[in-house]
Scaffold this motif. Structure first.
Motif, PDB file in Angstrom:
ATOM      1  N   TRP A  89      33.738  99.408  56.131  1.00 15.67           N
ATOM      2  CA  TRP A  89      35.057  99.588  55.531  1.00 15.67           C
ATOM      3  C   TRP A  89      35.011 100.240  54.155  1.00 15.67           C
ATOM      4  O   TRP A  89      35.973 100.835  53.713  1.00 15.67           O
ATOM      5  CB  TRP A  89      35.797  98.246  55.471  1.00 15.67           C
ATOM      6  CG  TRP A  89      35.295  97.312  54.417  1.00 15.67           C
ATOM      7  CD1 TRP A  89      35.804  97.160  53.158  1.00 15.67           C
ATOM      8  CD2 TRP A  89      34.199  96.404  54.510  1.00 15.67           C
ATOM      9  NE1 TRP A  89      35.090  96.217  52.475  1.00 15.67           N
ATOM     10  CE2 TRP A  89      34.099  95.739  53.280  1.00 15.67           C
ATOM     11  CE3 TRP A  89      33.288  96.084  55.521  1.00 15.67           C
ATOM     12  CZ2 TRP A  89      33.121  94.787  53.025  1.00 15.67           C
ATOM     13  CZ3 TRP A  89      32.320  95.135  55.269  1.00 15.67           C
ATOM     14  CH2 TRP A  89      32.238  94.496  54.038  1.00 15.67           C
ATOM     15  N   GLU A  90      33.862 100.156  53.479  1.00 12.96           N
ATOM     16  CA  GLU A  90      33.818 100.699  52.118  1.00 12.96           C
ATOM     17  C   GLU A  90      33.699 102.228  52.090  1.00 12.96           C
ATOM     18  O   GLU A  90      33.831 102.831  51.040  1.00 12.96           O
ATOM     19  CB  GLU A  90      32.642 100.087  51.343  1.00 12.96           C
ATOM     20  CG  GLU A  90      32.954  98.659  50.935  1.00 12.96           C
ATOM     21  CD  GLU A  90      31.714  97.878  50.564  1.00 12.96           C
ATOM     22  OE1 GLU A  90      30.730  97.959  51.338  1.00 12.96           O
ATOM     23  OE2 GLU A  90      31.726  97.234  49.523  1.00 12.96           O
ATOM     24  N   ASN A  91      33.469 102.825  53.218  1.00  8.43           N
ATOM     25  CA  ASN A  91      33.341 104.282  53.305  1.00  8.43           C
ATOM     26  C   ASN A  91      34.544 104.981  52.647  1.00  8.43           C
ATOM     27  O   ASN A  91      35.695 104.664  52.947  1.00  8.43           O
ATOM     28  CB  ASN A  91      33.260 104.637  54.799  1.00  8.43           C
ATOM     29  CG  ASN A  91      33.204 106.109  55.031  1.00  8.43           C
ATOM     30  OD1 ASN A  91      34.202 106.804  54.899  1.00  8.43           O
ATOM     31  ND2 ASN A  91      32.028 106.594  55.382  1.00  8.43           N
ATOM     32  N   SER A  92      34.274 105.928  51.749  1.00  3.57           N
ATOM     33  CA  SER A  92      35.369 106.498  50.949  1.00  3.57           C
ATOM     34  C   SER A  92      36.292 107.387  51.794  1.00  3.57           C
ATOM     35  O   SER A  92      37.501 107.418  51.558  1.00  3.57           O
ATOM     36  CB  SER A  92      34.822 107.262  49.738  1.00  3.57           C
ATOM     37  OG  SER A  92      33.966 108.258  50.193  1.00  3.57           O
ATOM     38  N   TRP A  93      35.751 108.069  52.787  1.00  6.28           N
ATOM     39  CA  TRP A  93      36.612 108.872  53.681  1.00  6.28           C
ATOM     40  C   TRP A  93      37.603 107.954  54.416  1.00  6.28           C
ATOM     41  O   TRP A  93      38.800 108.231  54.478  1.00  6.28           O
ATOM     42  CB  TRP A  93      35.724 109.626  54.685  1.00  6.28           C
ATOM     43  CG  TRP A  93      36.516 110.274  55.763  1.00  6.28           C
ATOM     44  CD1 TRP A  93      37.145 111.483  55.711  1.00  6.28           C
ATOM     45  CD2 TRP A  93      36.818 109.711  57.054  1.00  6.28           C
ATOM     46  NE1 TRP A  93      37.805 111.714  56.888  1.00  6.28           N
ATOM     47  CE2 TRP A  93      37.622 110.654  57.729  1.00  6.28           C
ATOM     48  CE3 TRP A  93      36.485 108.517  57.708  1.00  6.28           C
ATOM     49  CZ2 TRP A  93      38.095 110.438  59.015  1.00  6.28           C
ATOM     50  CZ3 TRP A  93      36.958 108.294  58.990  1.00  6.28           C
ATOM     51  CH2 TRP A  93      37.748 109.244  59.627  1.00  6.28           C
ATOM     52  N   PHE A  94      37.081 106.814  54.895  1.00  4.91           N
ATOM     53  CA  PHE A  94      37.914 105.844  55.619  1.00  4.91           C
ATOM     54  C   PHE A  94      39.016 105.304  54.693  1.00  4.91           C
ATOM     55  O   PHE A  94      40.186 105.251  55.071  1.00  4.91           O
ATOM     56  CB  PHE A  94      37.000 104.710  56.111  1.00  4.91           C
ATOM     57  CG  PHE A  94      37.634 103.775  57.102  1.00  4.91           C
ATOM     58  CD1 PHE A  94      37.949 104.203  58.379  1.00  4.91           C
ATOM     59  CD2 PHE A  94      37.876 102.447  56.769  1.00  4.91           C
ATOM     60  CE1 PHE A  94      38.512 103.332  59.314  1.00  4.91           C
ATOM     61  CE2 PHE A  94      38.432 101.568  57.693  1.00  4.91           C
ATOM     62  CZ  PHE A  94      38.747 102.012  58.970  1.00  4.91           C
ATOM     63  N   GLU A 179      43.405 108.535  70.176  1.00  5.28           N
ATOM     64  CA  GLU A 179      42.186 109.312  69.967  1.00  5.28           C
ATOM     65  C   GLU A 179      41.804 109.332  68.484  1.00  5.28           C
ATOM     66  O   GLU A 179      40.641 109.126  68.126  1.00  5.28           O
ATOM     67  CB  GLU A 179      42.483 110.741  70.406  1.00  5.28           C
ATOM     68  CG  GLU A 179      41.397 111.374  71.175  1.00  5.28           C
ATOM     69  CD  GLU A 179      41.937 112.575  71.938  1.00  5.28           C
ATOM     70  OE1 GLU A 179      43.106 112.562  72.369  1.00  5.28           O
ATOM     71  OE2 GLU A 179      41.157 113.518  72.104  1.00  5.28           O
ATOM     72  N   GLU A 180      42.810 109.598  67.658  1.00  4.63           N
ATOM     73  CA  GLU A 180      42.558 109.662  66.208  1.00  4.63           C
ATOM     74  C   GLU A 180      42.139 108.296  65.669  1.00  4.63           C
ATOM     75  O   GLU A 180      41.212 108.196  64.861  1.00  4.63           O
ATOM     76  CB  GLU A 180      43.814 110.148  65.469  1.00  4.63           C
ATOM     77  CG  GLU A 180      44.068 111.634  65.626  1.00  4.63           C
ATOM     78  CD  GLU A 180      45.442 112.051  65.100  1.00  4.63           C
ATOM     79  OE1 GLU A 180      45.501 113.035  64.373  1.00  4.63           O
ATOM     80  OE2 GLU A 180      46.461 111.400  65.432  1.00  4.63           O
ATOM     81  N   ALA A 181      42.832 107.243  66.122  1.00  3.72           N
ATOM     82  CA  ALA A 181      42.519 105.890  65.636  1.00  3.72           C
ATOM     83  C   ALA A 181      41.079 105.527  65.995  1.00  3.72           C
ATOM     84  O   ALA A 181      40.306 105.039  65.160  1.00  3.72           O
ATOM     85  CB  ALA A 181      43.489 104.874  66.243  1.00  3.72           C
ATOM     86  N   MET A 182      40.711 105.813  67.252  1.00  2.78           N
ATOM     87  CA  MET A 182      39.364 105.452  67.689  1.00  2.78           C
ATOM     88  C   MET A 182      38.302 106.285  66.993  1.00  2.78           C
ATOM     89  O   MET A 182      37.248 105.766  66.612  1.00  2.78           O
ATOM     90  CB  MET A 182      39.253 105.584  69.211  1.00  2.78           C
ATOM     91  CG  MET A 182      39.971 104.436  69.906  1.00  2.78           C
ATOM     92  SD  MET A 182      40.227 104.682  71.648  1.00  2.78           S
ATOM     93  CE  MET A 182      38.620 104.877  72.216  1.00  2.78           C
ATOM     94  N   SER A 183      38.595 107.559  66.791  1.00  2.00           N
ATOM     95  CA  SER A 183      37.560 108.376  66.141  1.00  2.00           C
ATOM     96  C   SER A 183      37.395 107.949  64.686  1.00  2.00           C
ATOM     97  O   SER A 183      36.297 107.996  64.140  1.00  2.00           O
ATOM     98  CB  SER A 183      37.821 109.861  66.321  1.00  2.00           C
ATOM     99  OG  SER A 183      38.627 110.335  65.298  1.00  2.00           O
ATOM    100  N   MET A 184      38.489 107.477  64.067  1.00  2.00           N
ATOM    101  CA  MET A 184      38.388 106.947  62.689  1.00  2.00           C
ATOM    102  C   MET A 184      37.445 105.744  62.650  1.00  2.00           C
ATOM    103  O   MET A 184      36.580 105.617  61.791  1.00  2.00           O
ATOM    104  CB  MET A 184      39.770 106.447  62.263  1.00  2.00           C
ATOM    105  CG  MET A 184      40.402 107.186  61.134  1.00  2.00           C
ATOM    106  SD  MET A 184      42.002 106.441  60.772  1.00  2.00           S
ATOM    107  CE  MET A 184      41.559 105.369  59.418  1.00  2.00           C
TER     108      MET A 184
END
Ligand code: AMP
Ligand code: MN
Ligand code: MN
Ligand code: MN
Length: 292
Positions: A89-94, A179-184
């Motif tokens: 969760w700490e990933n800055s892109w996320f 698709e977008e949610a899962m790829s995130m």
């Protein structure tokens, strides 16, 4: 009631005050511990700020806490929710993506305040935003304001009269596809599970399609899914070789909420998630090594 800790019961779908739950992460952990749960997942809508405090307090009191999230998406006008587990969760892109969702939720809240004004209901802005604790603001916070103002008796009534799709104060959320949610979720090492498919996305062909996109499992056990529906979903999970999980989708311990740990779900779902995580980590390691 005293629960047997050795039964290793779990709850993989819980909200905190960072989204539309009424308990802080620490309170969630405390209550889960007192109910004898062996593991829980924090799955707030579009926000991960509740994870760290829950993990820290969980480590202190001896409760396994799984980092999670619940993302809303839309497929052919149906709202579908995807749960992500073991996300980095700490990933800055996320976090950047989640910030966009937060901003959209805030803008939507102002549209909704206006819609209420147009029908003669003046909701105090400060009261509303106090209820959302600067986290993910949702329609539930409006429902709680209306309840406090004596306009409705229950949150359910608030949805039926004002907030549900097609009612006067309804404003849709920012739309993303499954698709977008899962790829995130996958991009930050998470595992995707479809939440409460009874509300959307429960058809076998659709689940098959999601599996091709990397779906790992189905939330078979949820308070809104009756025994027949659970059996049907388990069968689909078996046929499609998808995992099975469950959670109460608890938003707190108030009346008309599903209490934490109130479904009898065994620890094997956590074992399954860990196994998937282990395999995907190994696969990534092999890919990385072969590129060296
Ligand atoms: P939002 O994310 O702002 O669209 O708000 C949706 C949230 O409101 C869901 O996550 C549920 O917690 C809650 N909700 C949706 N429909 C109802 C309903 N009919 N009664 C009570 N709560 C609901
Ligand atoms: Mn909710
Ligand atoms: Mn949901
Ligand atoms: Mn939920």
């Amino acid at each position: 009631m005293i629960y047997d800790v050795d039964n290793k019961r779990i709850d993989l779908h819980i909200h905190t005050t960072y989204s539309d739950g009424t308990l802080t992460p620490k309170e969630v952990v405390k209550i889960s511990r007192s109910k004898g749960l062996a593991a829980i997942a924090i799955t707030d809508h579009d926000i991960t700020d509740g994870i760290e405090p829950a993990l820290k307090y969980g480590a202190k009191v001896g409760l396994e806490v799984i980092p999670g999230i619940e993302l809303s998406c839309e497929y052919k006008s149906t709202e579908i929710h995807i749960l992500g587990y073991y996300i980095n969760w700490e990933n800055s892109w996320f976090q950047g993506k989640l910030e966009v969702f937060q901003k959209a939720r805030e803008r939507r809240a102002y549209y909704m305040l206006n819609k209420f004004k147009e029908i003669g209901i003046k909701i105090d802005e400060q009261m509303l935003f106090t209820k959302s604790h600067a986290g993910s603001i949702s329609r539930i916070h409006f429902a709680r304001c209306l309840e406090e103002m004596g306009i409705v008796e229950t949150t359910r009534e608030a949805f039926e009269k004002y907030l549900a799709n097609g009612r006067p104060a309804y404003v849709p959320k920012l739309r993303i596809t499954p698709e977008e949610a899962m790829s995130m979720i996958h991009r930050v090492g998470g595992i995707s599970i479809i939440a409460h498919p009874i509300f959307g996305g429960g058809h076998k062909n659709f689940l098959k399609k999601l599996k091709r996109l990397g779906l790992s499992g189905i939330e078979v056990y949820h308070p809104s899914q009756n025994i027949n529906q659970c059996e049907r979903l388990s069968e689909i999970a078996r046929d499609l070789d998808l995992g099975i999980t469950g959670g109460t989708d608890s938003h707190g311990e108030r009346k008309d909420e599903n209490p934490i740990g109130s479904l009898d779900i065994g620890y094997c779902s956590v074992d399954m998630l860990k196994e998937i995580k282990h395999h995907s980590e190994r696969k990534n390691k092999i890919i990385l090594t072969s590129h060296n």
